[in-house]
Design an enzyme around this catalytic site. Sequence first.
Site, PDB file in Angstrom:
ATOM      1  N   LYS A   1      -6.538 -13.009  11.477  1.00 11.60           N
ATOM      2  CA  LYS A   1      -6.137 -11.729  10.872  1.00 11.60           C
ATOM      3  C   LYS A   1      -5.160 -10.980  11.784  1.00 11.60           C
ATOM      4  O   LYS A   1      -4.117 -10.486  11.344  1.00 11.60           O
ATOM      5  CB  LYS A   1      -7.382 -10.878  10.602  1.00 11.60           C
ATOM      6  CG  LYS A   1      -7.118  -9.446  10.216  1.00 11.60           C
ATOM      7  CD  LYS A   1      -6.336  -9.302   8.912  1.00 11.60           C
ATOM      8  CE  LYS A   1      -5.832  -7.882   8.722  1.00 11.60           C
ATOM      9  NZ  LYS A   1      -4.906  -7.741   7.622  1.00 11.60           N
TER      10      LYS A   1
ATOM     11  N   LYS B   1      -3.182   0.016  16.598  1.00 16.23           N
ATOM     12  CA  LYS B   1      -4.433  -0.602  17.072  1.00 16.23           C
ATOM     13  C   LYS B   1      -4.360  -2.129  16.955  1.00 16.23           C
ATOM     14  O   LYS B   1      -4.731  -2.864  17.873  1.00 16.23           O
ATOM     15  CB  LYS B   1      -5.582  -0.023  16.219  1.00 16.23           C
ATOM     16  CG  LYS B   1      -6.944  -0.640  16.342  1.00 16.23           C
ATOM     17  CD  LYS B   1      -7.317  -1.594  15.222  1.00 16.23           C
ATOM     18  CE  LYS B   1      -7.303  -1.143  13.811  1.00 16.23           C
ATOM     19  NZ  LYS B   1      -7.663  -2.135  12.817  1.00 16.23           N
TER      20      LYS B   1
ATOM     21  N   THR C   1     -10.534  -4.911  10.647  1.00 14.72           N
ATOM     22  CA  THR C   1      -9.706  -5.639  11.614  1.00 14.72           C
ATOM     23  C   THR C   1     -10.120  -5.161  13.004  1.00 14.72           C
ATOM     24  O   THR C   1      -9.752  -4.069  13.432  1.00 14.72           O
ATOM     25  CB  THR C   1      -8.204  -5.359  11.373  1.00 14.72           C
ATOM     26  OG1 THR C   1      -7.909  -5.605  10.001  1.00 14.72           O
ATOM     27  CG2 THR C   1      -7.345  -6.258  12.248  1.00 14.72           C
TER      28      THR C   1
HETATM   29  N1  NAP Z   1      -5.186  -0.215   4.659  1.00 12.90           N
HETATM   30  C1  NAP Z   1      -4.806  -1.478   4.666  1.00 12.90           C
HETATM   31  O1  NAP Z   1      -3.764  -1.844   4.081  1.00 12.90           O
HETATM   32  C2  NAP Z   1      -5.650  -2.533   5.378  1.00 12.90           C
HETATM   33  C3  NAP Z   1      -5.495  -3.876   5.009  1.00 12.90           C
HETATM   34  C4  NAP Z   1      -6.277  -4.845   5.633  1.00 12.90           C
HETATM   35  C5  NAP Z   1      -7.183  -4.476   6.620  1.00 12.90           C
HETATM   36  N2  NAP Z   1      -7.293  -3.157   6.971  1.00 12.90           N
HETATM   37  C6  NAP Z   1      -8.295  -2.831   7.999  1.00 12.90           C
HETATM   38  O2  NAP Z   1      -9.439  -2.379   7.297  1.00 12.90           O
HETATM   39  C7  NAP Z   1     -10.126  -1.364   8.062  1.00 12.90           C
HETATM   40  C8  NAP Z   1     -10.209  -0.091   7.220  1.00 12.90           C
HETATM   41  O3  NAP Z   1      -8.904   0.339   6.924  1.00 12.90           O
HETATM   42  P1  NAP Z   1      -8.603   1.542   5.903  1.00 12.90           P
HETATM   43  O4  NAP Z   1      -7.140   1.510   5.639  1.00 12.90           O
HETATM   44  O5  NAP Z   1      -9.587   1.519   4.792  1.00 12.90           O
HETATM   45  O6  NAP Z   1      -8.907   2.781   6.869  1.00 12.90           O
HETATM   46  P2  NAP Z   1      -9.270   4.291   6.484  1.00 12.90           P
HETATM   47  O7  NAP Z   1      -8.815   4.630   5.108  1.00 12.90           O
HETATM   48  O8  NAP Z   1      -8.783   5.120   7.614  1.00 12.90           O
HETATM   49  O9  NAP Z   1     -10.867   4.285   6.485  1.00 12.90           O
HETATM   50  C9  NAP Z   1     -11.569   4.163   7.682  1.00 12.90           C
HETATM   51  C10 NAP Z   1     -13.068   4.174   7.429  1.00 12.90           C
HETATM   52  O10 NAP Z   1     -13.751   4.111   8.691  1.00 12.90           O
HETATM   53  C11 NAP Z   1     -14.646   5.250   8.805  1.00 12.90           C
HETATM   54  N3  NAP Z   1     -14.757   5.642  10.207  1.00 12.90           N
HETATM   55  C12 NAP Z   1     -13.750   5.872  11.084  1.00 12.90           C
HETATM   56  N4  NAP Z   1     -14.245   6.161  12.305  1.00 12.90           N
HETATM   57  C13 NAP Z   1     -15.595   6.135  12.183  1.00 12.90           C
HETATM   58  C14 NAP Z   1     -16.669   6.335  13.095  1.00 12.90           C
HETATM   59  N5  NAP Z   1     -16.435   6.618  14.392  1.00 12.90           N
HETATM   60  N6  NAP Z   1     -17.931   6.210  12.625  1.00 12.90           N
HETATM   61  C15 NAP Z   1     -18.167   5.913  11.320  1.00 12.90           C
HETATM   62  N7  NAP Z   1     -17.201   5.707  10.416  1.00 12.90           N
HETATM   63  C16 NAP Z   1     -15.919   5.804  10.837  1.00 12.90           C
HETATM   64  C17 NAP Z   1     -14.015   6.314   7.922  1.00 12.90           C
HETATM   65  O11 NAP Z   1     -14.973   7.285   7.591  1.00 12.90           O
HETATM   66  P3  NAP Z   1     -14.509   8.751   7.093  1.00 12.90           P
HETATM   67  O12 NAP Z   1     -14.222   8.614   5.632  1.00 12.90           O
HETATM   68  O13 NAP Z   1     -15.665   9.620   7.386  1.00 12.90           O
HETATM   69  O14 NAP Z   1     -13.290   9.121   7.902  1.00 12.90           O
HETATM   70  C18 NAP Z   1     -13.574   5.452   6.727  1.00 12.90           C
HETATM   71  O15 NAP Z   1     -14.674   5.099   5.931  1.00 12.90           O
HETATM   72  C19 NAP Z   1      -9.324  -1.221   9.357  1.00 12.90           C
HETATM   73  O16 NAP Z   1      -9.891  -2.022  10.360  1.00 12.90           O
HETATM   74  C20 NAP Z   1      -7.942  -1.728   8.975  1.00 12.90           C
HETATM   75  O17 NAP Z   1      -7.232  -2.202  10.112  1.00 12.90           O
HETATM   76  C21 NAP Z   1      -6.572  -2.181   6.354  1.00 12.90           C
END
Ligand code: NAP
Length: 294
Positions: free
Chosen positions: A170, A239, A94
């Site tokens: 989204k 965010k 997102t």
């Molecule tokens: N969780 C939900 O329910 C949900 C639903 C729909 C959409 N989303 C969206 O999907 C995306 C991922 O969400 P998530 O919940 O999976 O988040 P998350 O668990 O916090 O995972 C974030 C990912 O991004 C990586 N990352 C963060 N900063 C980085 C950087 N500077 N350089 C390289 N890699 C980096 C992290 O790597 P590390 O493992 O090394 O930290 C991890 O792989 C977001 O945009 C979120 O808004 C989330």
Amino acid sequence: MEVGFIGLGRMGAGMAANLLKAGHHVTVYNRTRAKAEALVADGAKVAADVSDACRGDAVFTMLANDEAVENVTLTAGGILDRLAPGAIHISSSTISVGLSERLARAHADAAQRFIAAPVFGRPEVARAGNLFVVVAGVPEAVEAVAPLLDAIGQKTFVVAATPKAANLVKLSGNFLIASVIEALGEAMTLVNKGGVDKRQYLDILTSTLFDAPVYKTYGALIAEEKFEPAGFAAPLGQKDIRLVLAAGEDLRVPLPLASLLRDRFLTLLARGGEELDWSAIGGLAAKDAGMTTK
Ligand SMILES: NC(=O)c1ccc[n+]([C@@H]2O[C@H](COP(=O)([O-])OP(=O)(O)OC[C@H]3O[C@@H](n4cnc5c(N)ncnc54)[C@H](OP(=O)(O)O)[C@@H]3O)[C@@H](O)[C@H]2O)c1
């Protein structure tokens, strides 16, 4: 298909596992390598670096925010540098409408293709392969990756040929979900302080006019005050509201509710909510009313 997958957090791990399950050859990369290695048992190949994950027909990014996607895509040795001509970057994070527009332009200039494919559904839904995928991009590119999108989701909605349209949809969806969370928190606090059981109240809501997954899922989390472990972390929710407001500013669309939600997220984070699920803004009303035990 030969596909790379970058970003194996709460959402990405399940999505990559479902691509493997569907028979695709998946090379995975994650900043924290252990999360990539966890997928080896499912058949994934671990990439040594970002460029190693860019050798296939397509590469997914499922990263936290704009900064992470920019880092992985636009810096030297990143996706833009390494992806073959004609290959497709599928951006499922997102991210802002503005970054989506910049990525579309940069990939087109490099004779690569870019589609935005953000998703609806929490991590358990991602693991089950039941996400809703909202896609925008040139039709031939969207068609080419349809088998990949089918592997991660239960349904794909194609909204436009311009990628940023999917990001806008989204973001608007998350604005609506956050609005529901805030409203549920306030309504539940009102009835609860008046002596009505929160669970019974939720049962009345979801058995009548509010029979929708968003009320059921978030209503239960608020009623139980179950904000840990986070499925969708509060800083990511904050965010999204920031990005909604930025899109509103660009399009000259006032969003008074989003402005209120921005302050609710700031309150939550200021009170130590960094590690909580974003639904914890639904617990603020109870705290304000002197009602909560946690
Ligand atoms: N969780 C939900 O329910 C949900 C639903 C729909 C959409 N989303 C969206 O999907 C995306 C991922 O969400 P998530 O919940 O999976 O988040 P998350 O668990 O916090 O995972 C974030 C990912 O991004 C990586 N990352 C963060 N900063 C980085 C950087 N500077 N350089 C390289 N890699 C980096 C992290 O790597 P590390 O493992 O090394 O930290 C991890 O792989 C977001 O945009 C979120 O808004 C989330």
